[in-house]
Motif scaffolding. Sequence first.
Motif: not given
Length: 256
Positions: A133-134, A137-138, A140-141, A171-172, A174-175, A178
């Motif tokens: 999951r991290d 996150d990275d 999509y950042d 992926a959610t 929220d991703h 953004r």
Amino acid sequence: MHDYHVHSNYSDGSFLWRMCRAAEEAGLDGLGFADHCNVSARTPQQREKHVFGFTLDRTYEQRRAGIEAIEDEFDLRVYDAVEMDYLPDEEARIADFLDTADFDYAIGSVHTIDDRNVQSGAPFREMSESERRDVVDDYYDTLVALVESELFEVAAHPDLLERTAALRGFATDDHYERVAEAFAASRTVPEINAGRVLREYGELHPAPRFFEVLREYDVGFTLGTDSHVPEEVGERADELTILCEETGLDPVDLDV
């Protein structure tokens, strides 16, 4: 239809003229050669260049001459483009190269997170769910940073990591939201990428839910088959045509 994303023998694809012939036979109006390129000083990226021979940063003028030599033989517009690996801490190097090379347009791609290729399952299979999951996150950042950099006209396969089973499904919304907000505020547009739709992954990029969210934010799209050999061009272009017809999508034509 303009296919803005194919590869040639200047990275990991087939000869320029073979790809042009396939595009013409498929009835396309335009074809963009966007070969892989990185200008990173990092050791893993340098190693990739040496192993795979992705040296468009040194050979783009030769490829440009090749395009100019054959483009009048085909009834289609041929674009001189690039698919650049994006790393947030090397934006200045990328910008300098793009300014010098002066391509018709540039496609940006996020292929690696912490020097691990997100298309390769091996680095992620032994990770815990939290660690994976991290990574997502990275990813999509980094994609948001790519869009906000304004370095590129197009962002390639914006959910590339969905090709990898170990990273798929994390992926959610929220991703997606953004990323959609970033695209809505940027000149950069995502592409509909057909690179795995007829293979094991079986979906276009972006995946259906991500596509829906981007549409909710009135984000436009270019089209790219991401073909590497002539046989892929027509079949993948057909899949893109079906999507446009089923969704009413009017794809963006790049002003180049």
